[in-house]
Write a protein that holds these residues in place. Structure first.
Motif, PDB file in Angstrom:
ATOM      1  N   PRO A  75      35.277  42.803  42.244  1.00  0.00           N
ATOM      2  CA  PRO A  75      34.113  42.903  42.819  1.00  0.00           C
ATOM      3  C   PRO A  75      32.897  43.565  41.787  1.00  0.00           C
ATOM      4  CG  PRO A  75      35.634  44.488  43.772  1.00  0.00           C
ATOM      5  CD  PRO A  75      36.448  43.778  42.781  1.00  0.00           C
ATOM      6  N   ALA A  78      34.411  44.116  36.252  1.00  0.00           N
ATOM      7  CA  ALA A  78      34.915  44.864  35.331  1.00  0.00           C
ATOM      8  C   ALA A  78      35.787  44.194  34.383  1.00  0.00           C
ATOM      9  CB  ALA A  78      35.339  46.143  35.919  1.00  0.00           C
ATOM     10  N   ILE A  79      36.045  43.130  34.860  1.00  0.00           N
ATOM     11  CA  ILE A  79      37.181  42.422  33.955  1.00  0.00           C
ATOM     12  C   ILE A  79      36.490  41.146  33.203  1.00  0.00           C
ATOM     13  CG2 ILE A  79      39.205  41.295  33.861  1.00  0.00           C
ATOM     14  CD1 ILE A  79      40.294  42.768  36.039  1.00  0.00           C
TER      15      ILE A  79
END
Ligand SMILES: Cc1ncc(C[n+]2csc(CCOP(=O)(O)OP(=O)(O)O)c2C)c(N)n1
Ligand code: SF4
Ligand code: SF4
Ligand code: SF4
Ligand SMILES: [Mg+2]
Lengths: 85, 312
Positions: A75, A78-79
């Motif tokens: 959400p 961050a990846i």
């Protein structure tokens, strides 16, 4: 326990990497930006490979297949998926 | 309230580095099932992707005793195993808690080829859990149509799009008067986990069906597996419900559509995300064909809403 005759012995045993070092299948590598990560564990729960450590949010690249599900479900963004060399 | 993700157990019964495709929804679902069942279980598998995913002999990617059985026999083989372990216990040849006996089959092994034996096991109320991971086609052999393939879908055996609607397998199982039936999908892992925990605690026949959007068969980007699962539910193309002793309850967000609190999203966007509908969407009669699919979805919601009002 009675001895098990040869015919009834299992032919396979539970082992990591039963499909080989599946990390070599990867075209893109998921990379976690720990500054953005809130440790919500969404990536951990959806990863089909069980290669994300739910506490540290680190990835075992030996087996990660690079499917990108974790990156899509994160959400906070961050990846990111980075092209493998 | 569903179990929160942070409270799900650490245990992993699906081992990293198995043979499944990246992003495989069947593997994703089985991982949650493993958390709910734990290690004390015996798994039976009919020919399917989840067998190919087991890995290469003598290695095995699942941490259970696994038995590979013939396509038609999930119901009968699981019945045999569950009766055998119960009798071994009676005779004192088995100590400790009895293992959960479960079959793990695809939609081909459930809706079509396995239907007869499964129906018989349900009618006898055998003490097993039958899981159907439903990827809406025979995926392992290159995507052929099954009884679970929805209308309009292009598969290798429906090159002009399937003309018939899918059957409501979970409802058929419910009509066998078994103690527990549930539907789930990978986007709602805690809902799936809770349903399996409940099924494990009930004696008799349990049926759990899990919608598993397969990128290969449905033709979308594999990273979107969970997104497609969520869209299926939000459009009402897949309904989340469970039935305890015949009493149906709906789970959110499906429950809001059933009560009329909220309308499901139109099915168009869900269809457009999938290559298996692209020829239909580009055809000259696209409008009518989409309306047909929307009609199937609306009918199913209306039917289940009324069916849930009946219980004795
Ligand atoms: C009696 C029999 N017919 C055909 C096959 C070939 N076969 C192996 S897997 C498979 C597809 C299974 O489809 P499904 O049960 O939906 O599981 P999926 O592959 O989609 O995971 C088929 C047709 C077989 N093994 N046995
Ligand atoms: S989904 Fe994103 S924010 Fe959540 S734990 Fe994973 S990396 Fe961190
Ligand atoms: S890319 Fe896929 S296999 Fe790799 S960590 Fe993310 S979800 Fe898991
Ligand atoms: S074809 Fe689909 S169901 Fe089969 S292993 Fe690949 S992703 Fe999973
Ligand atoms: Mg299938």
């Amino acid at each position: 326990m009675r001895s098990v005759t040869k015919a009834y012995r299992p032919i396979s045993w539970p082992t990591l990497g039963a499909g080989g070092d599946t990390g070599s299948w990867r075209m893109h590598r998921p990379v976690v930006n720990h500054e953005l990560c809130t440790k919500c564990q969404f990536c951990w729960v959806y990863c089909p490979e069980a290669v994300i450590d739910r506490k540290a949010i680190t990835i075992d690249y030996r087996y990660c297949k690079g499917c990108g599900v974790c990156a899509v479900e994160c959400p906070t963004g961050a990846i990111t998926m980075e092209k493998e060399e | 309230m569903a179990t929160s993700i942070k409270k799900l157990p650490d245990i992993e019964q699906v081992l990293s580095g198995n043979g499944a495709c990246g992003g495989c929804p069947a593997t994703m679902a089985l991982r949650m099932v493993g958390k709910a069942l734990g290690p004390n279980a015996i798994m039976l598998l009919t020919p399917a992707c989840s067998v190919a995913s087991m890995g290469m002999t003598p290695k095995l990617g699942y941490n259970w005793p696994c038995i590979n059985i013939t396509f038609a026999s999930a119901g009968s083989s699981a019945s045999g195993i569950t009766n055998a372990v119960e009798i071994m216990k009676e005779k004192g040849r088995f100590e400790g808690e009895l293992p959960t006996v479960f079959s793990w089959a695809g939609d081909g092994g459930t809706y079509d080829i396995g239907f007869q034996a499964l129906s018989a096991a349900a009618e006898r109320n055998e003490n097993i859990i039958h899981f159907c991971y439903n990827n809406e086609a025979y995926s392992n052999t290159g995507v052929q149509r099954s009884g679970a393939t929805p209308r309009g879908t292009f598969t290798t055996t429906t090159p002009t799009g399937k003309r018939q609607p899918k059957k409501n397998m979970a409802l058929l199982m419910l009509e066998h008067n078994i103690p527990y039936v549930a539907t789930a999908t990978v986007a709602y892992p805690a809902d799936l986990y809770d349903k399996v925990v409940k099924a494990k605690s009930i004696k008799g026949m349990k049926y759990i069906e899990i919608l598993a959007p397969c990128y290969l068969g449905w033709q979308f980007d594999m990273a979107d597996t969970v997104q497609l699962s969520r869209m299926a539910v939000r459009s009402g193309a897949w309904l989340l419900w469970e039935a305890d002793n015949g009493r149906i309850t709906f789970n959110n967000p499906t429950a809001q559509f059933i009560s009329g609190k909220k309308n499901p999203e139109a099915v168009d966007e869900y269809l457009m995300k999938q290559g298996r509908f692209s020829r239909l969407l580009q055809g000259p009669d696209a409008k009518e064909r989409i309306a047909e699919i929307q009609g199937d979805v609306d009918r199913e919601i209306a039917f289940m809403r009324e069916r849930a009002k009946i219980f004795i």
